[in-house]
Design an enzyme around this catalytic site. Structure first.
Site, PDB file in Angstrom:
ATOM      1  N   LEU A 290      12.235 -47.026  -8.445  1.00 19.34           N
ATOM      2  CA  LEU A 290      12.804 -47.313  -7.123  1.00 19.34           C
ATOM      3  C   LEU A 290      13.046 -46.038  -6.324  1.00 19.34           C
ATOM      4  O   LEU A 290      13.756 -46.050  -5.311  1.00 19.34           O
ATOM      5  CB  LEU A 290      14.113 -48.094  -7.263  1.00 19.34           C
ATOM      6  CG  LEU A 290      14.031 -49.417  -8.028  1.00 19.34           C
ATOM      7  CD1 LEU A 290      15.379 -50.124  -8.007  1.00 19.34           C
ATOM      8  CD2 LEU A 290      12.947 -50.318  -7.449  1.00 19.34           C
ATOM      9  N   ALA A 291      12.461 -44.931  -6.779  1.00 21.60           N
ATOM     10  CA  ALA A 291      12.568 -43.647  -6.071  1.00 21.60           C
ATOM     11  C   ALA A 291      14.019 -43.268  -5.815  1.00 21.60           C
ATOM     12  O   ALA A 291      14.399 -42.889  -4.708  1.00 21.60           O
ATOM     13  CB  ALA A 291      11.790 -43.697  -4.762  1.00 21.60           C
TER      14      ALA A 291
ATOM     15  N   GLY B 142      16.186 -51.023  -0.864  1.00 17.05           N
ATOM     16  CA  GLY B 142      16.821 -51.570   0.327  1.00 17.05           C
ATOM     17  C   GLY B 142      17.862 -50.642   0.915  1.00 17.05           C
ATOM     18  O   GLY B 142      18.897 -51.085   1.414  1.00 17.05           O
TER      19      GLY B 142
ATOM     20  N   TYR C  62      20.772 -37.309 -22.208  1.00 18.83           N
ATOM     21  CA  TYR C  62      21.424 -38.255 -21.303  1.00 18.83           C
ATOM     22  C   TYR C  62      22.911 -38.416 -21.640  1.00 18.83           C
ATOM     23  O   TYR C  62      23.305 -38.337 -22.795  1.00 18.83           O
ATOM     24  CB  TYR C  62      20.760 -39.625 -21.368  1.00 18.83           C
ATOM     25  CG  TYR C  62      19.367 -39.695 -20.788  1.00 18.83           C
ATOM     26  CD1 TYR C  62      18.830 -38.647 -20.053  1.00 18.83           C
ATOM     27  CD2 TYR C  62      18.582 -40.826 -20.989  1.00 18.83           C
ATOM     28  CE1 TYR C  62      17.552 -38.723 -19.536  1.00 18.83           C
ATOM     29  CE2 TYR C  62      17.303 -40.916 -20.467  1.00 18.83           C
ATOM     30  CZ  TYR C  62      16.790 -39.858 -19.743  1.00 18.83           C
ATOM     31  OH  TYR C  62      15.523 -39.944 -19.233  1.00 18.83           O
TER      32      TYR C  62
ATOM     33  N   GLY D 112      16.563 -45.075  -5.571  1.00 20.58           N
ATOM     34  CA  GLY D 112      17.258 -45.999  -4.683  1.00 20.58           C
ATOM     35  C   GLY D 112      16.626 -46.153  -3.320  1.00 20.58           C
ATOM     36  O   GLY D 112      16.958 -47.079  -2.575  1.00 20.58           O
ATOM     37  N   LEU D 113      15.693 -45.269  -2.969  1.00 19.51           N
ATOM     38  CA  LEU D 113      15.060 -45.354  -1.660  1.00 19.51           C
ATOM     39  C   LEU D 113      14.323 -46.673  -1.460  1.00 19.51           C
ATOM     40  O   LEU D 113      14.263 -47.196  -0.341  1.00 19.51           O
ATOM     41  CB  LEU D 113      14.082 -44.188  -1.467  1.00 19.51           C
ATOM     42  CG  LEU D 113      14.676 -42.801  -1.221  1.00 19.51           C
ATOM     43  CD1 LEU D 113      13.574 -41.763  -1.236  1.00 19.51           C
ATOM     44  CD2 LEU D 113      15.444 -42.764   0.082  1.00 19.51           C
TER      45      LEU D 113
END
Length: 327
Positions: A218-219, A225, A53, A221-222
């Site tokens: 949250l996939a 929202g 990372y 960002g999908l």
């Protein structure tokens, strides 16, 4: 903050795990420090990183690999912080251009661990995770290398990431034959849009006593929202294409979130936390504001009827194998 045991161990970890993949790449050092400060203040005691990372996940070795661990190390050195957190990192990905600078040979595991300890400025890693399965290295070699690190006190627990259910079973069988504890957790891709691990990975973890640590809750960002947000120009064409392919489901999902008066990210995390097999979703906030939004999930319980509606919008694989596809 709520806490639970990490798999079958006696180690207590927070129900949210702070993922640090963005540190040094998307998020600068000062903001990374603020996120870690806020996380600890909120009761998060579980931090996750990886040796790779700090830069984009590409084969280019000039992009800051190791920077996330270095930032955590400098943060740890600012005060009496090391014993306040359960520190996890990973090994497997290429960390150089040499032939043995990657994967899970005993040679690389030893060197990678020493390098992570140096970057993290600590003498031990609480949870050392194999970032991927290595199909060319025998388990006898992998477990011998891990046993040495445990005996030396450099590693306390060993985990896996991105393993299939049968690979977890094989790994545990080999560990048991050596009278070694083996894996205590599995970190897998798991969210409302991607429920593949419900087939075999989660049942394997439940049976063998491994904690489940969902990454990308949250996939990407999908599920945060995305349709509510006005700025889409910065998203890649691939991300936009995925969003458009899921638009009907995303519209139904965000409408449900508005109906119950909760932000989409809160609902996505609460759905994972409602699963008794999940130990802690690995959140990856880029800002303090995003961390604060994630923290609002703590203590929020989804009603059963809302979970049922989420299952209708985002259906899983049909249950566990083999009943999901056979009698």
């Amino acid at each position: 903050m709520e806490y639970t045991f990490l798999g079958r161990t006696g180690l207590r970890v927070s129900r949210l795990c702070l993922g640090t993949m963005n540190f040094g790449y998307v998020t600068g050092e000062s903001d990374s420090f603020r996120i870690m400060d806020e996380a600890v203040e909120a009761g998060i005691n579980f931090f996750d990183s990886a040796d790779v990372y700090g830069g984009p996940q590409t084969p280019d070795m000039e992009m800051g690999y190791g920077l996330s661990e270095e930032i955590i190390g400098r943060w740890l050195k600012q005060g009496n912080r090391r014993e306040r957190i359960v520190l996890a990192t990973k090994v497997y990905q290429p960390m150089g251009k040499g032939r043995n600078d990657k994967y899970l040979s005993a040679y690389h595991i030893r060197k990678a661990c020493e390098d992570s300890l140096r970057r993290l400025q600590t003498d031990h890693i609480d949870l050392y995770q194999m970032h991927h399965i290595d199909r060319n290295t025998p388990w006898e070699e992998i477990w011998q290398a891990m046993e040495v690190l445990v005996e030396q006190g450099k590693v306390l627990y060993v985990g896996s990431s991105n393993f299939a259910g049968w690979q977890i079973a094989v790994a545990q069988g080999a560990a048991s034959a050596r009278h070694f504890m083996g894996l205590v957790s599995e970190q897998s891709l798991y969210n409302l849009t991607n429920r593949h691990i419900e087939l075999e990975v989660i049942p394997a973890c439940r049976h063998l006593g491994l904690g489940v640590l969902p990454w990308s809750p949250l996939a990407g960002g999908l599920l945060g929202g995305i349709l509510q947000k006005e700025v889409q120009s910065e998203r890649t064409s691939a991300a936009k294409s995925q969003m458009e392919s899921l638009r009907p489901r995303l519209e139904a999902y965000e409408a449900l979130c508005r109906e119950i008066g909760r932000e989409p990210a809160e609902v996505a995390l609460a759905w994972l936390l409602a699963n008794p097999d999940v130990t802690a979703p690995v959140i990856g906030p880029r800002t303090v504001a995003q961390l604060e939004g994630n923290l609002r999930t703590v203590g929020f319980k989804l009603p059963e009827e809302v979970i049922a509606r989420l299952d209708e919008i985002w259906p899983g694989p049909g249950g566990e194998a083999p009943e999901a596809y056979a009698w």
